[in-house]
Design an enzyme around this catalytic site. Structure first.
Site, PDB file in Angstrom:
ATOM      1  N   ARG A  71      -6.833   9.881  -1.113  1.00 18.50           N
ATOM      2  CA  ARG A  71      -7.735  11.007  -0.878  1.00 18.50           C
ATOM      3  C   ARG A  71      -7.017  12.260  -0.400  1.00 18.50           C
ATOM      4  O   ARG A  71      -7.545  13.367  -0.529  1.00 18.50           O
ATOM      5  CB  ARG A  71      -8.861  10.597   0.076  1.00 18.50           C
ATOM      6  N   GLU A 108      -7.817   1.769   9.899  1.00 13.57           N
ATOM      7  CA  GLU A 108      -9.068   1.331  10.514  1.00 13.57           C
ATOM      8  C   GLU A 108      -9.552  -0.007   9.959  1.00 13.57           C
ATOM      9  O   GLU A 108     -10.012  -0.849  10.706  1.00 13.57           O
ATOM     10  CB  GLU A 108     -10.155   2.403  10.337  1.00 13.57           C
TER      11      GLU A 108
HETATM   12  C1  PRP Z   1      -8.397   6.242   4.385  1.00 15.06           C
HETATM   13  C2  PRP Z   1      -8.367   7.736   4.573  1.00 15.06           C
HETATM   14  C3  PRP Z   1      -7.120   7.938   5.424  1.00 15.06           C
HETATM   15  C4  PRP Z   1      -7.061   6.652   6.248  1.00 15.06           C
HETATM   16  C5  PRP Z   1      -7.442   6.930   7.662  1.00 15.06           C
HETATM   17  O1  PRP Z   1      -7.466   5.876   3.391  1.00 15.06           O
HETATM   18  O2  PRP Z   1      -8.243   8.403   3.321  1.00 15.06           O
HETATM   19  O3  PRP Z   1      -5.957   8.024   4.612  1.00 15.06           O
HETATM   20  O4  PRP Z   1      -8.005   5.749   5.664  1.00 15.06           O
HETATM   21  O5  PRP Z   1      -7.476   5.764   8.429  1.00 15.06           O
HETATM   22  P1  PRP Z   1      -6.507   5.541   9.672  1.00 15.06           P
HETATM   23  O6  PRP Z   1      -6.463   6.812  10.464  1.00 15.06           O
HETATM   24  O7  PRP Z   1      -7.147   4.404  10.420  1.00 15.06           O
HETATM   25  O8  PRP Z   1      -5.164   5.174   9.156  1.00 15.06           O
HETATM   26  P2  PRP Z   1      -7.596   4.535   2.516  1.00 15.06           P
HETATM   27  O9  PRP Z   1      -6.234   3.984   2.365  1.00 15.06           O
HETATM   28  O10 PRP Z   1      -8.620   3.640   3.108  1.00 15.06           O
HETATM   29  O11 PRP Z   1      -8.212   4.983   1.142  1.00 15.06           O
HETATM   30  P3  PRP Z   1      -7.752   6.022   0.004  1.00 15.06           P
HETATM   31  O12 PRP Z   1      -6.737   5.320  -0.827  1.00 15.06           O
HETATM   32  O13 PRP Z   1      -9.046   6.265  -0.711  1.00 15.06           O
HETATM   33  O14 PRP Z   1      -7.220   7.269   0.638  1.00 15.06           O
HETATM   34  N1  ADE Z   2     -10.724   5.854   6.488  1.00 10.72           N
HETATM   35  C1  ADE Z   2     -10.632   5.140   7.614  1.00 10.72           C
HETATM   36  N2  ADE Z   2     -11.809   5.057   8.237  1.00 10.72           N
HETATM   37  C2  ADE Z   2     -12.694   5.744   7.459  1.00 10.72           C
HETATM   38  C3  ADE Z   2     -14.071   6.045   7.561  1.00 10.72           C
HETATM   39  N3  ADE Z   2     -14.804   5.622   8.599  1.00 10.72           N
HETATM   40  N4  ADE Z   2     -14.641   6.781   6.585  1.00 10.72           N
HETATM   41  C4  ADE Z   2     -13.906   7.225   5.538  1.00 10.72           C
HETATM   42  N5  ADE Z   2     -12.611   6.974   5.396  1.00 10.72           N
HETATM   43  C5  ADE Z   2     -12.000   6.243   6.344  1.00 10.72           C
HETATM   44 MG    MG Z   3      -6.369   7.642   2.489  1.00 14.93          MG
END
Ligand code: PRP
Ligand code: ADE
Ligand code: MG
Length: 182
Positions: A71, A108
């Protein structure tokens, strides 16, 4: 105007319960779905404008934007183009060709291995890291480490949204600016 833009952006971040897991954490945190925002051209470009302005004002010496798979790729390249600097992707494991550096990451709702190409950053290069959201900070912390391992200098991090309840900002070695907070 800035507050109006933020209100519009905020209204287009949908809260989804129990995704990707029931309760995520402590049953307090909703998943923030940015897809409605991406579909709204005015709000999407306002988000990129506001993040770009912050970087311009705070880190006028930035040389490179590092964006995080997946993202962070939606915001980082637009910001880099507006700033007139290059873009470097941090990717999840096994996606980058050539020699890479890897560091494990806990976020998370799961674990990942994050990677960057070995020659992506020159020693001393000044970097701002961009992602969509700060939760526990695991993803941004790991990305800071990847940049520092290559002797890059992380000036700061910027995200669209911060889940302040999880105190992720406190785990980071640099400031993290967020446009919106929970
Ligand atoms: C999500 C979001 C952040 C991350 C935040 O990514 O885009 O990169 O979680 O979480 P944190 O602070 O606990 O590390 P995710 O890898 O879940 O999905 P994505 O590949 O869609 O970015
Ligand atoms: N990445 C980690 N935690 C998230 C949340 N609560 N919503 C969207 N993206 C996330
Ligand atoms: Mg991400």
């Amino acid at each position: 105007i800035e507050n109006e833009k933020k209100k519009l952006i905020s209204s287009l971040m949908r809260k989804i319960p129990d995704f990707p897991k029931p309760g995520i954490l402590f049953c307090l945190i909703f998943y923030r779905d940015i897809c409605p925002l991406l579909k709204h051209p005015e709000a999407f470009s306002a988000a990129i404008d506001l993040l770009t302005s912050h970087i311009k004002d705070t880190y006028p010496n930035v040389e490179l934007i590092v964006g995080l798979d997946a993202r962070g790729f939606l915001f980082g390249p637009g910001i880099a183009i507006k700033l007139g600097v290059g873009f470097v992707p941090v990717r999840k494991q096994g996606k980058l060709p050539g020699e890479t550096v890897s560091i494990p990451c806990e976020k998370e709702y799961g674990k990942d291995m994050l990677e960057m190409q070995k020659d992506a950053i020159a020693s001393g290069q000044k970097v701002v890291i961009v992602d969509d959201l700060l939760a526990t900070g695991g993803t941004l912390l790991t990305s800071c480490k990847l940049v520092e391992q290559q002797e890059g200098i992380v000036l700061g991090c910027v995200v669209l949204f911060e889940l302040t309840e999880l105190n992720g900002a406190g785990r980071l070695p640099v400031k993290c600016f967020s446009l919106l907070q929970s």
